[in-house]
Motif scaffolding. Structure first.
Motif, PDB file in Angstrom:
ATOM      1  N   ALA A   1      26.317 -13.241 -28.178  1.00 14.83           N
ATOM      2  CA  ALA A   1      25.299 -13.477 -28.815  1.00 14.83           C
ATOM      3  C   ALA A   1      24.356 -12.344 -28.140  1.00 14.83           C
ATOM      4  O   ALA A   1      23.543 -11.272 -28.231  1.00 14.83           O
ATOM      5  CB  ALA A   1      24.570 -15.269 -29.038  1.00 14.83           C
TER       6      ALA A   1
ATOM      7  N   HIS B   1      21.472  -9.144 -28.517  1.00 13.87           N
ATOM      8  CA  HIS B   1      20.385  -9.467 -28.295  1.00 13.87           C
ATOM      9  C   HIS B   1      19.962  -8.668 -27.429  1.00 13.87           C
ATOM     10  O   HIS B   1      19.070  -7.956 -27.709  1.00 13.87           O
ATOM     11  CB  HIS B   1      20.144 -10.924 -27.873  1.00 13.87           C
ATOM     12  CG  HIS B   1      19.697 -11.884 -28.785  1.00 13.87           C
ATOM     13  ND1 HIS B   1      18.870 -11.736 -30.114  1.00 13.87           N
ATOM     14  CD2 HIS B   1      20.360 -13.198 -29.215  1.00 13.87           C
ATOM     15  CE1 HIS B   1      18.982 -13.095 -30.715  1.00 13.87           C
ATOM     16  NE2 HIS B   1      20.417 -13.508 -30.504  1.00 13.87           N
TER      17      HIS B   1
ATOM     18  N   GLN C   1      19.847  -4.881 -29.164  1.00 16.53           N
ATOM     19  CA  GLN C   1      18.509  -5.342 -29.977  1.00 16.53           C
ATOM     20  C   GLN C   1      17.395  -4.839 -28.575  1.00 16.53           C
ATOM     21  O   GLN C   1      16.343  -3.821 -29.808  1.00 16.53           O
ATOM     22  CB  GLN C   1      18.522  -6.444 -30.697  1.00 16.53           C
ATOM     23  CG  GLN C   1      19.496  -6.645 -31.993  1.00 16.53           C
ATOM     24  CD  GLN C   1      19.529  -5.888 -32.587  1.00 16.53           C
ATOM     25  OE1 GLN C   1      18.647  -5.191 -33.489  1.00 16.53           O
ATOM     26  NE2 GLN C   1      21.166  -5.102 -32.954  1.00 16.53           N
ATOM     27  N   ASP C   2      17.813  -5.454 -27.761  1.00 15.48           N
ATOM     28  CA  ASP C   2      16.257  -5.472 -27.146  1.00 15.48           C
ATOM     29  C   ASP C   2      16.998  -5.510 -25.238  1.00 15.48           C
ATOM     30  O   ASP C   2      17.023  -6.328 -25.079  1.00 15.48           O
ATOM     31  CB  ASP C   2      15.157  -5.949 -27.484  1.00 15.48           C
ATOM     32  CG  ASP C   2      13.434  -5.892 -26.930  1.00 15.48           C
ATOM     33  OD1 ASP C   2      13.701  -4.840 -25.819  1.00 15.48           O
ATOM     34  OD2 ASP C   2      12.947  -6.358 -26.855  1.00 15.48           O
TER      35      ASP C   2
ATOM     36  N   LEU D   1      14.505  -7.621 -22.923  1.00 17.35           N
ATOM     37  CA  LEU D   1      14.876  -9.152 -22.462  1.00 17.35           C
ATOM     38  C   LEU D   1      15.174  -9.548 -21.678  1.00 17.35           C
ATOM     39  O   LEU D   1      15.393  -9.311 -20.327  1.00 17.35           O
ATOM     40  CB  LEU D   1      15.318  -9.661 -23.858  1.00 17.35           C
ATOM     41  CG  LEU D   1      15.295  -9.316 -25.265  1.00 17.35           C
ATOM     42  CD1 LEU D   1      17.217 -10.725 -25.804  1.00 17.35           C
ATOM     43  CD2 LEU D   1      14.466  -9.954 -25.846  1.00 17.35           C
TER      44      LEU D   1
ATOM     45  N   GLU E   1      13.485 -15.094 -21.857  1.00 16.02           N
ATOM     46  CA  GLU E   1      13.925 -15.140 -23.224  1.00 16.02           C
ATOM     47  C   GLU E   1      15.139 -15.087 -24.205  1.00 16.02           C
ATOM     48  O   GLU E   1      15.448 -15.841 -25.006  1.00 16.02           O
ATOM     49  CB  GLU E   1      12.680 -13.910 -24.197  1.00 16.02           C
ATOM     50  CG  GLU E   1      12.918 -13.778 -26.017  1.00 16.02           C
ATOM     51  CD  GLU E   1      12.607 -14.644 -26.248  1.00 16.02           C
ATOM     52  OE1 GLU E   1      12.638 -14.705 -27.883  1.00 16.02           O
ATOM     53  OE2 GLU E   1      11.675 -15.451 -25.594  1.00 16.02           O
ATOM     54  N   LEU E   2      16.384 -14.111 -23.021  1.00  9.89           N
ATOM     55  CA  LEU E   2      17.495 -13.958 -23.519  1.00  9.89           C
ATOM     56  C   LEU E   2      18.154 -15.491 -23.702  1.00  9.89           C
ATOM     57  O   LEU E   2      18.965 -15.480 -24.382  1.00  9.89           O
ATOM     58  CB  LEU E   2      18.340 -12.749 -22.424  1.00  9.89           C
ATOM     59  CG  LEU E   2      19.646 -12.495 -22.915  1.00  9.89           C
ATOM     60  CD1 LEU E   2      19.742 -12.275 -24.415  1.00  9.89           C
ATOM     61  CD2 LEU E   2      20.553 -11.751 -22.084  1.00  9.89           C
TER      62      LEU E   2
ATOM     63  N   ARG F   1      17.109 -17.641 -26.511  1.00  5.75           N
ATOM     64  CA  ARG F   1      17.641 -16.515 -28.005  1.00  5.75           C
ATOM     65  C   ARG F   1      19.477 -17.382 -28.255  1.00  5.75           C
ATOM     66  O   ARG F   1      20.210 -17.555 -29.415  1.00  5.75           O
ATOM     67  CB  ARG F   1      17.711 -15.245 -28.166  1.00  5.75           C
ATOM     68  CG  ARG F   1      16.092 -14.752 -27.831  1.00  5.75           C
ATOM     69  CD  ARG F   1      16.132 -13.386 -28.161  1.00  5.75           C
ATOM     70  NE  ARG F   1      14.843 -12.976 -28.086  1.00  5.75           N
ATOM     71  CZ  ARG F   1      14.329 -11.420 -28.876  1.00  5.75           C
ATOM     72  NH1 ARG F   1      15.339 -10.671 -29.215  1.00  5.75           N
ATOM     73  NH2 ARG F   1      12.956 -11.059 -28.779  1.00  5.75           N
ATOM     74  N   VAL F   2      20.280 -17.166 -26.644  1.00 10.63           N
ATOM     75  CA  VAL F   2      21.159 -17.807 -27.284  1.00 10.63           C
ATOM     76  C   VAL F   2      21.643 -19.065 -26.088  1.00 10.63           C
ATOM     77  O   VAL F   2      22.911 -19.517 -27.005  1.00 10.63           O
ATOM     78  CB  VAL F   2      22.135 -17.077 -26.190  1.00 10.63           C
ATOM     79  CG1 VAL F   2      22.017 -15.733 -26.654  1.00 10.63           C
ATOM     80  CG2 VAL F   2      22.295 -17.114 -24.605  1.00 10.63           C
TER      81      VAL F   2
END
Length: 152
Positions: free
Chosen positions: A13, A17, A20-21, A24, A28-29, A32-33
């Motif tokens: 994960a 992420h 994708q960006d 980050l 934030e990372l 998201r995970v």
């Protein structure tokens, strides 16, 4: 962490992420995970140290940067001595227009992805740079019509 099999769901994960960006923030990372920031940062550092994450970079739109023509080029060589092949690879690898360069098994011997401004620029590149390299027997150029899927 030795190889891809050692990656768990959270590592994968994190990689997803960041692909994708890459900009980050760790906070934030982590969100998201599903981790808190300190263990997330440790995992990212471990992935970097293991060589799984090899770097971060900006993606540039080639057309917006004045490089609107992409050409896939296959090259066949007429020699098999190591010195000539090393010279060929050093020459082609040093050209700014070549953004990807692969030695293949079988035929053709090499594939290149070339970015240039237009057809005139590609013609100049092919005739002034590629054709004169010792060992180059055949160059086949295929301009890209449309990119369907690109994954960095």
């Amino acid at each position: 962490m030795r190889n891809e099999r050692d990656l768990d769901r959270i590592d994968r994960a994190i990689l997803f992420h960041l692909q994708q960006d890459g900009r980050l923030t760790n906070v934030e990372l982590a969100r998201r995970v599903g981790l808190t920031p300190p263990p997330c940062l440790r995992r990212v550092k471990r992935l970097e140290e293991a060589g799984i994450i090899t770097g971060y970079r900006a993606r540039v739109d080639p057309a917006a940067a004045g490089l609107g023509l992409e050409v896939m080029v296959s090259i066949e060589v007429s020699v098999s001595d190591l010195k000539t092949l090393e010279g060929l690879e050093a020459a082609i690898g040093g050209y700014e227009e070549v953004v990807e360069f692969r030695r293949m098994f079988g035929t053709p011997d090499y594939y290149l992805r070339v970015l240039v401004a237009d057809y005139a620029a590609y013609e100049a590149f092919q005739f002034e740079k590629l054709i004169g390299i010792p060992g180059v027997a055949r160059v086949i150029s295929q301009p890209t019509m449309k990119k369907i899927k690109v994954r960095d």
